[in-house]
Enzyme design. Structure first.
Site, PDB file in Angstrom:
ATOM      1  N   GLU A 130      14.518 -13.695   1.849  1.00 41.08           N
ATOM      2  CA  GLU A 130      15.601 -13.634   2.829  1.00 41.08           C
ATOM      3  C   GLU A 130      14.965 -13.608   4.220  1.00 41.08           C
ATOM      4  OE1 GLU A 130      19.670 -11.482   2.261  1.00 41.08           O
ATOM      5  OE2 GLU A 130      18.287 -10.038   3.160  1.00 41.08           O
ATOM      6  N   PRO A 157     -11.967 -20.657  -6.861  1.00 46.43           N
ATOM      7  CA  PRO A 157     -11.941 -19.541  -7.817  1.00 46.43           C
ATOM      8  C   PRO A 157     -12.409 -18.232  -7.202  1.00 46.43           C
ATOM      9  CG  PRO A 157     -13.850 -20.925  -8.212  1.00 46.43           C
ATOM     10  CD  PRO A 157     -13.055 -21.608  -7.135  1.00 46.43           C
ATOM     11  N   GLU A 212      17.189  -2.759  -0.717  1.00 46.04           N
ATOM     12  CA  GLU A 212      18.610  -3.069  -0.752  1.00 46.04           C
ATOM     13  C   GLU A 212      19.044  -3.109  -2.208  1.00 46.04           C
ATOM     14  OE1 GLU A 212      21.844  -6.332   0.925  1.00 46.04           O
ATOM     15  OE2 GLU A 212      19.760  -6.971   0.629  1.00 46.04           O
ATOM     16  N   ARG A 257       0.849  -1.189   0.000  1.00 44.22           N
ATOM     17  CA  ARG A 257       0.000   0.000   0.000  1.00 44.22           C
ATOM     18  C   ARG A 257       0.890   1.245   0.000  1.00 44.22           C
ATOM     19  NH1 ARG A 257      -2.488  -3.287   4.185  1.00 44.22           N
ATOM     20  NH2 ARG A 257      -4.421  -4.235   3.396  1.00 44.22           N
ATOM     21  N   VAL A 276      -0.109 -15.605  -1.038  1.00 51.56           N
ATOM     22  CA  VAL A 276      -1.221 -16.054  -1.877  1.00 51.56           C
ATOM     23  C   VAL A 276      -0.656 -16.981  -2.948  1.00 51.56           C
ATOM     24  CG1 VAL A 276      -3.059 -15.366  -3.457  1.00 51.56           C
ATOM     25  CG2 VAL A 276      -2.514 -13.937  -1.480  1.00 51.56           C
TER      26      VAL A 276
END
Length: 293
Positions: free
Chosen positions: A207, A257, A142, A29, A277
């Site tokens: 990481e 779905p 980074e 966001r 997800v």
């Protein structure tokens, strides 16, 4: 019955190791959509892949990356009308970008209102040149200086409470490989990199960082989730459900779905509460096509 259940468990966990996975996107966001898009384009060299406004739902989104969604890990930026600031928190750490020369990127970030939190330079006793910068939203990136890579947006970092548990979770639930692990006693942390393939300079990875004696992090409300492709969301969800019984985490959206796009997905929280997800690979490509990409 127990023997049958064990066979089913072993079969689905073995299937995960051979599934066709790919990092698709990360959703964040932002308080100013157009400014963020321009910052990522001008500073990092990303491309604007799609931008849409949904006034009836009071939000806009943009997708940016270093190549098409069909083949690249990309960022999906969400702007909710009237919300100009979010808390990044301490649990999510940074995104990583690989480039052949990071010095001009750092200078561009400085010129365009970003913050350089670590000037470019080599690691102590090592050859890796890197820097850390922040965008105007407070997200940290980074910058890693290295040779050409097919995935310039190449990783994101989470802070975790139990590193061994987290590594085991991503290996078992998502079929990832441990690409690198190193300990830095002088800096009081240990890092593990997990992903697909074997060469972290040519792929996308997560990481995972364990900071000595830290037992709590704040989630914030800025970072939303990462999406990973799978050939079968139902089998993937079954595998994740099995692993959560052993290592923690939970399914938060059962496989099925989407009622609007019909894209099959499932989602879960890992043992530290980070959301992922899983998206059907073929449905993902169809959705991109339907969106005009």
């Amino acid at each position: 019955m127990a023997a049958t259940e064990n066979v089913i468990r072993d079969n689905v966990l073995e299937w995960v190791k051979n599934d066709t996975h790919r990092f698709l996107n990360a959703v964040i966001r932002v308080g100013h959509l157009n400014r963020t898009v321009e910052f990522y384009k001008e500073c990092f060299g990303m491309q604007l892949l799609i931008q849409k406004d949904f006034p009836e739902k009071k939000y806009s989104k943009a997708i940016v990356g270093f190549g098409p969604q069909e083949s690249h890990f990309v960022l999906e930026l969400i702007y909710i009308y009237g919300v100009e600031k979010y808390e990044v928190g301490t649990a999510w750490a940074h995104f990583g970008i690989a480039a052949q020369d990071i010095y001009p990127i750092v200078e561009k970030v400085r010129q365009l209102g970003g913050v350089v939190t670590r000037e470019p330079g080599a690691t102590a006793g090592g050859p890796q040149v890197y820097a850390f910068v922040q965008d105007p939203n407070g997200y940290t990136f980074e910058l890693l200086q290295q040779g050409p890579t097919p995935q310039p947006l190449n990783h994101f970092q989470f802070e975790v409470i139990d590193l061994n548990r987290s590594v085991s979770f991503y290996e078992k639930a998502l079929g990832m490989n441990l690409l690198l692990r190193y300990d830095s006693p002088q800096d009081q942390y240990t890092i593990a990199m997990v992903g697909y393939g074997t060469d972290r300079t040519q792929t996308v990875f997560i990481e995972l960082k364990y900071n000595y004696n830290v037992t709590k992090y704040t989630a914030g409300n800025a970072y939303v989730h990462a999406a990973i492709g799978t050939s079968d969301v139902y089998k993937s969800a079954a595998a994740v459900a099995l692993v959560t019984q052993e290592l923690g985490g939970k399914i938060v959206r059962p496989p099925g779905p989407n009622p609007v796009t019909h894209t099959k997905t499932t989602s879960f929280l890992d043992p530290d509460g980070r959301k992922t997800v899983l998206v059907d690979n073929e449905d993902y490509l169809k959705e991109i096509k339907n969106n005009g990409q």
